[in-house]
Motif scaffolding. Sequence first.
Motif, PDB file in Angstrom:
ATOM      1  N   MET A   1      -2.697  19.025  -0.667  1.00  0.00           N
ATOM      2  CA  MET A   1      -2.771  17.613  -1.074  1.00  0.00           C
ATOM      3  C   MET A   1      -1.946  17.376  -2.345  1.00  0.00           C
ATOM      4  O   MET A   1      -1.961  18.217  -3.245  1.00  0.00           O
ATOM      5  CB  MET A   1      -4.217  17.243  -1.404  1.00  0.00           C
ATOM      6  CG  MET A   1      -5.067  16.967  -0.211  1.00  0.00           C
ATOM      7  SD  MET A   1      -6.743  16.597  -0.782  1.00  0.00           S
ATOM      8  CE  MET A   1      -7.655  17.857   0.058  1.00  0.00           C
ATOM      9  N   CYS A   2      -1.302  16.215  -2.396  1.00  0.00           N
ATOM     10  CA  CYS A   2      -0.626  15.833  -3.633  1.00  0.00           C
ATOM     11  C   CYS A   2      -1.698  15.372  -4.630  1.00  0.00           C
ATOM     12  O   CYS A   2      -2.863  15.197  -4.262  1.00  0.00           O
ATOM     13  CB  CYS A   2       0.385  14.716  -3.360  1.00  0.00           C
ATOM     14  SG  CYS A   2      -0.388  13.166  -2.897  1.00  0.00           S
ATOM     15  N   SER A   3      -1.294  15.149  -5.875  1.00  0.00           N
ATOM     16  CA  SER A   3      -2.310  14.836  -6.893  1.00  0.00           C
ATOM     17  C   SER A   3      -3.028  13.524  -6.573  1.00  0.00           C
ATOM     18  O   SER A   3      -4.235  13.414  -6.758  1.00  0.00           O
ATOM     19  CB  SER A   3      -1.673  14.792  -8.275  1.00  0.00           C
ATOM     20  OG  SER A   3      -0.598  13.885  -8.256  1.00  0.00           O
ATOM     21  N   GLN A   4      -2.281  12.553  -6.038  1.00  0.00           N
ATOM     22  CA  GLN A   4      -2.923  11.261  -5.723  1.00  0.00           C
ATOM     23  C   GLN A   4      -3.958  11.410  -4.604  1.00  0.00           C
ATOM     24  O   GLN A   4      -5.045  10.857  -4.674  1.00  0.00           O
ATOM     25  CB  GLN A   4      -1.868  10.243  -5.331  1.00  0.00           C
ATOM     26  CG  GLN A   4      -1.542   9.274  -6.452  1.00  0.00           C
ATOM     27  CD  GLN A   4      -0.476   8.301  -6.016  1.00  0.00           C
ATOM     28  OE1 GLN A   4       0.632   8.710  -5.663  1.00  0.00           O
ATOM     29  NE2 GLN A   4      -0.803   7.038  -6.016  1.00  0.00           N
ATOM     30  N   CYS A   5      -3.574  12.120  -3.537  1.00  0.00           N
ATOM     31  CA  CYS A   5      -4.518  12.332  -2.439  1.00  0.00           C
ATOM     32  C   CYS A   5      -5.728  13.116  -2.933  1.00  0.00           C
ATOM     33  O   CYS A   5      -6.860  12.850  -2.546  1.00  0.00           O
ATOM     34  CB  CYS A   5      -3.840  13.075  -1.281  1.00  0.00           C
ATOM     35  SG  CYS A   5      -2.757  12.022  -0.300  1.00  0.00           S
ATOM     36  N   ASN A   6      -5.461  14.108  -3.795  1.00  0.00           N
ATOM     37  CA  ASN A   6      -6.523  14.937  -4.326  1.00  0.00           C
ATOM     38  C   ASN A   6      -7.540  14.114  -5.121  1.00  0.00           C
ATOM     39  O   ASN A   6      -8.758  14.324  -5.020  1.00  0.00           O
ATOM     40  CB  ASN A   6      -5.910  16.028  -5.197  1.00  0.00           C
ATOM     41  CG  ASN A   6      -6.874  17.185  -5.372  1.00  0.00           C
ATOM     42  OD1 ASN A   6      -7.738  17.410  -4.520  1.00  0.00           O
ATOM     43  ND2 ASN A   6      -6.751  17.900  -6.468  1.00  0.00           N
TER      44      ASN A   6
ATOM     45  N   ASN B   1       0.841  -1.197   0.000  1.00  0.00           N
ATOM     46  CA  ASN B   1       0.000   0.000   0.000  1.00  0.00           C
ATOM     47  C   ASN B   1       0.876   1.247   0.000  1.00  0.00           C
ATOM     48  O   ASN B   1       1.930   1.266   0.617  1.00  0.00           O
ATOM     49  CB  ASN B   1      -0.905  -0.006   1.227  1.00  0.00           C
ATOM     50  CG  ASN B   1      -1.985   1.050   1.125  1.00  0.00           C
ATOM     51  OD1 ASN B   1      -1.735   2.234   1.365  1.00  0.00           O
ATOM     52  ND2 ASN B   1      -3.187   0.632   0.718  1.00  0.00           N
ATOM     53  N   ARG B   2       0.384   2.286  -0.653  1.00  0.00           N
ATOM     54  CA  ARG B   2       1.233   3.486  -0.720  1.00  0.00           C
ATOM     55  C   ARG B   2       1.306   4.213   0.633  1.00  0.00           C
ATOM     56  O   ARG B   2       2.128   5.090   0.839  1.00  0.00           O
ATOM     57  CB  ARG B   2       0.774   4.426  -1.839  1.00  0.00           C
ATOM     58  CG  ARG B   2      -0.501   5.206  -1.578  1.00  0.00           C
ATOM     59  CD  ARG B   2      -0.855   6.032  -2.800  1.00  0.00           C
ATOM     60  NE  ARG B   2      -1.912   6.990  -2.502  1.00  0.00           N
ATOM     61  CZ  ARG B   2      -1.674   8.264  -2.149  1.00  0.00           C
ATOM     62  NH1 ARG B   2      -0.458   8.715  -2.067  1.00  0.00           N
ATOM     63  NH2 ARG B   2      -2.688   9.053  -1.892  1.00  0.00           N
ATOM     64  N   ARG B   3       0.449   3.841   1.553  1.00  0.00           N
ATOM     65  CA  ARG B   3       0.541   4.422   2.889  1.00  0.00           C
ATOM     66  C   ARG B   3       1.111   3.423   3.912  1.00  0.00           C
ATOM     67  O   ARG B   3       0.882   3.549   5.108  1.00  0.00           O
ATOM     68  CB  ARG B   3      -0.831   4.921   3.346  1.00  0.00           C
ATOM     69  CG  ARG B   3      -1.315   6.157   2.593  1.00  0.00           C
ATOM     70  CD  ARG B   3      -2.521   6.800   3.257  1.00  0.00           C
ATOM     71  NE  ARG B   3      -2.981   7.976   2.524  1.00  0.00           N
ATOM     72  CZ  ARG B   3      -3.756   7.937   1.458  1.00  0.00           C
ATOM     73  NH1 ARG B   3      -4.193   6.781   1.011  1.00  0.00           N
ATOM     74  NH2 ARG B   3      -4.118   9.050   0.863  1.00  0.00           N
TER      75      ARG B   3
ATOM     76  N   ILE C   1      -6.980  13.920   5.122  1.00  0.00           N
ATOM     77  CA  ILE C   1      -6.296  13.006   4.206  1.00  0.00           C
ATOM     78  C   ILE C   1      -4.874  13.505   3.910  1.00  0.00           C
ATOM     79  O   ILE C   1      -4.629  14.704   3.788  1.00  0.00           O
ATOM     80  CB  ILE C   1      -7.079  12.880   2.870  1.00  0.00           C
ATOM     81  CG1 ILE C   1      -6.462  11.810   1.979  1.00  0.00           C
ATOM     82  CG2 ILE C   1      -7.134  14.203   2.149  1.00  0.00           C
ATOM     83  CD1 ILE C   1      -7.216  11.595   0.665  1.00  0.00           C
ATOM     84  N   SER C   2      -3.932  12.556   3.836  1.00  0.00           N
ATOM     85  CA  SER C   2      -2.557  12.909   3.455  1.00  0.00           C
ATOM     86  C   SER C   2      -1.803  11.606   3.196  1.00  0.00           C
ATOM     87  O   SER C   2      -2.362  10.513   3.366  1.00  0.00           O
ATOM     88  CB  SER C   2      -1.860  13.707   4.552  1.00  0.00           C
ATOM     89  OG  SER C   2      -1.763  12.946   5.735  1.00  0.00           O
ATOM     90  N   CYS C   3      -0.553  11.743   2.750  1.00  0.00           N
ATOM     91  CA  CYS C   3       0.251  10.559   2.508  1.00  0.00           C
ATOM     92  C   CYS C   3       1.725  10.909   2.721  1.00  0.00           C
ATOM     93  O   CYS C   3       2.043  12.046   3.056  1.00  0.00           O
ATOM     94  CB  CYS C   3       0.022  10.021   1.099  1.00  0.00           C
ATOM     95  SG  CYS C   3       0.746  11.073  -0.174  1.00  0.00           S
ATOM     96  N   TRP C   4       2.608   9.924   2.488  1.00  0.00           N
ATOM     97  CA  TRP C   4       4.039  10.149   2.679  1.00  0.00           C
ATOM     98  C   TRP C   4       4.529  11.386   1.931  1.00  0.00           C
ATOM     99  O   TRP C   4       5.393  12.105   2.399  1.00  0.00           O
ATOM    100  CB  TRP C   4       4.843   8.934   2.178  1.00  0.00           C
ATOM    101  CG  TRP C   4       4.856   7.772   3.124  1.00  0.00           C
ATOM    102  CD1 TRP C   4       4.250   6.566   2.943  1.00  0.00           C
ATOM    103  CD2 TRP C   4       5.526   7.695   4.387  1.00  0.00           C
ATOM    104  NE1 TRP C   4       4.495   5.740   4.008  1.00  0.00           N
ATOM    105  CE2 TRP C   4       5.276   6.411   4.910  1.00  0.00           C
ATOM    106  CE3 TRP C   4       6.304   8.597   5.132  1.00  0.00           C
ATOM    107  CZ2 TRP C   4       5.783   5.982   6.131  1.00  0.00           C
ATOM    108  CZ3 TRP C   4       6.808   8.175   6.358  1.00  0.00           C
ATOM    109  CH2 TRP C   4       6.542   6.883   6.848  1.00  0.00           C
ATOM    110  N   SER C   5       3.948  11.660   0.745  1.00  0.00           N
ATOM    111  CA  SER C   5       4.540  12.734  -0.037  1.00  0.00           C
ATOM    112  C   SER C   5       3.958  14.113   0.293  1.00  0.00           C
ATOM    113  O   SER C   5       4.618  15.117   0.087  1.00  0.00           O
ATOM    114  CB  SER C   5       4.442  12.432  -1.532  1.00  0.00           C
ATOM    115  OG  SER C   5       3.116  12.570  -1.947  1.00  0.00           O
ATOM    116  N   CYS C   6       2.756  14.173   0.831  1.00  0.00           N
ATOM    117  CA  CYS C   6       2.184  15.510   1.036  1.00  0.00           C
ATOM    118  C   CYS C   6       1.854  15.835   2.496  1.00  0.00           C
ATOM    119  O   CYS C   6       1.530  16.971   2.812  1.00  0.00           O
ATOM    120  CB  CYS C   6       0.931  15.681   0.183  1.00  0.00           C
ATOM    121  SG  CYS C   6      -0.467  14.656   0.667  1.00  0.00           S
ATOM    122  N   GLY C   7       1.898  14.863   3.381  1.00  0.00           N
ATOM    123  CA  GLY C   7       1.367  15.095   4.722  1.00  0.00           C
ATOM    124  C   GLY C   7       2.392  15.504   5.757  1.00  0.00           C
ATOM    125  O   GLY C   7       3.548  15.780   5.434  1.00  0.00           O
TER     126      GLY C   7
HETATM  127 ZN    ZN Z   1      -0.663  12.810  -0.624  1.00  0.00          ZN
END
Ligand code: ZN
Length: 767
Positions: free
Chosen positions: A161-166, A124-126, A182-188
């Motif tokens: 938000m990054c494009s994927q989270c968006n 998973n990406r998270r 919402i967030s992930c490794w790249s934007c949070g």
């Molecule tokens: Zn993100």
Amino acid sequence: MINLFIRKYFIQGIVQGVGFRPFIYHLAIENNLNGWVLNNTEGVTLEIEGTKKDLDQFAKSIISEKPELAVIENINLMGESKSKGKYIQFNIIESKETNIKDALISPDTNVCNNCLNELFDQNNRRYKYPFINCTNCGPRYSIILDLPYDRPNTTMSKFPMCSQCNLEYKDVENRRFHAQPISCWSCGPKILLYDNKGVYVDTDDPIKEVIKQLKDGFIVAVKGIGGYHLMVDPTNSEAVTQLRSRKKRKEKPFALLSESIEQVKTYASLSSEEERLLCSIARPIVIVQKKHNTFSANVATNNCTFGVMLAYTPIQYLLLHGNFTALICTSANISDDAIIYTNDEATKKLTKIADYILIHNRVIQTRLDDSIVKIMDSDKKKPVTFRRARGYIPFPHKFEHPLPSGLALGSELKNTICLNKNNNYFISQHIGDLKNLSIYASFCEIVSSFQKLLAIEPQFIACDLHPNFFNTKFAYQQTKLPVFPIQHHHAHMASCMLENSLKNPVIGVIFDGVGYGTDKSLWGGEFLVGDYLQCERKAHFKQFKLLGGDKAVKEPYRIAFELLYSIYGDKTLDLPLDFIIQYREQLVVLQKMSNKNINSPVTSSVGRIFDGVAAILGLRSVVEYEGQAAIQLEQIATDNFDPLTYVLNNNNDVLEIDFLSAIKELAEYKLKNVSNSKLSMSFHLMLANIVRDVCNEIRSKTFIREVVLSGGVFQNELLLKTCNKVLAENNFKVYSHSTIPPNDGGISAGQAVIAAHQFVYKFGINN
Ligand code: ZN
Ligand code: ZN
Ligand code: FE
């Protein structure tokens, strides 16, 4: 031709930030309906078009299939009309801001199972992402700055938000659709590790590093949902001792944090109800029975219970995954200060206690302690809240009809505040002891932020009758609003009436620490009769002197001495009781104090009688925190024995409960070596008999048979259970607390509902 109709609904409750709009969206599609749904500051509004049959099915399913975190309070059908096909699809449209802010805010919740699966899924990406959350879980109240609950109004606003989270955020089919945090490794947000000199620890994997530090016996401060925690390996007794000495906390038990209920079961015995509560989304600390000591004995000394909670943040799960059955997880504060929740304070102050600090840059807007709940009562089914904070705030309590809005400032100890609007009573999170400057500062801040967030403009202020409380003084400084001082035990009684939706006058049995009485003495063992507007004192415990005032709270031997001194006089010093031998020198001073009435206010407090009895039995002469002696006294009461005796005196229609005969019996039994277990039981049984007899007396004159039990002493399970039993046997209808604390944490709610009634009585409803 098909007959189409349009219906418009307005839905209130916790319907924002909990996946309510996507739920409505899917439900509409399933039922072939077109139209729209939107959030506004009052709730959720929707307009739907379809056949009568489909519309009816839709309405039914709103209630039966609602999302887990949603709480529906009202579904208002605003109108229905025939139509000819106004809409061609169903849409979720932009939030609307109105001047009225009535939408309820969701409390913070634990990370859900779907997110947990992703957290530990390598593909998973998270994977291992410390801030994973979704529409059904994560922080809420603690990160909100304003309504409506949208990302710009939360502390997540500074993370674009990054494009994927968006994409996920905008995809109505995604389980993160409109998940505001919402967030992930790249934007949070990011986690960062520091040592106690403030030096950044350069590592790719701070979590792995912290696990190693905990295994090595270090103390690590970890940022949570409502503030920082201090974590330590509970099997490492040296580390626990170190934490106790740095935190200057000798004995008060530390809470434990585990990953799964199976792990908790290895060190505690759980009833099914306790298990359910531990697993609930609020994730409170639950007080449960110790099984055997897997952990270092100093985790909870002189106590047969543990305070336990299950992990609720991704970071906690990641740490516990490092192969810990449990971690000590205690609020990070300096002695009795407020829990630390900003990174700034953490890196400045916590370095004195923690060896390492795991910080992150998602800002905590509102500080919240962990809530504490115990399952009590005869059937072991009733949760009783001791501290109400994270997971429960700001969910309101209901009164049966709307009353003017007010601000109630609560008691000085275990302070909470309460704001009411319409028929909702919003109790704030546990704030603490206002005598502490940092907590008083936090109180002032919460008074304004809570009003702003709930958009309540009070028409009156309620406070305690005690003229010297910090919050009472604060009330009178707010000169624009009328102030209603409320007697402390009347407030306890009304808080219990509010919680149980009682309407008629009741008998209030209030066993408490101390509270300022209408005669200016310190009350605390009271039988009141009254309602939300007023009350009358019908009976009370015989008053005794608190030698040294507040000092007697910390040093129960002072109370033990005074009680015995009023029976045995100068011979008291010859009694071969432990505390008398140990404190002989101090007792000579106390003797003079008592004779000359120096700094010796009188009280009828049952809480203090518990302390005195514990000292007479040699259980505890000094305490670290209020209630400690009483807890020990309760826990040893396992053997049956005859109740102690007492006398009821009638002074001008007010009954006085003279319990000195019981104290004399107790001392004599103790000197004859009767076990503490029996003596403690005989004391508890006597109190239940007093409750039964006095309530019977009052009923014979007032014909009232509804009794409420309130006050901090009713955190005592044995007492609550025995009182419930004898009152039920005598045909009383008994009510006690569950969601509002029986202790002073409930005072603000009682004050609010009484003051609102007094306001109407004085100024009328339309003022
Ligand atoms: Zn993100
Ligand atoms: Zn989730
Ligand atoms: Fe109280």
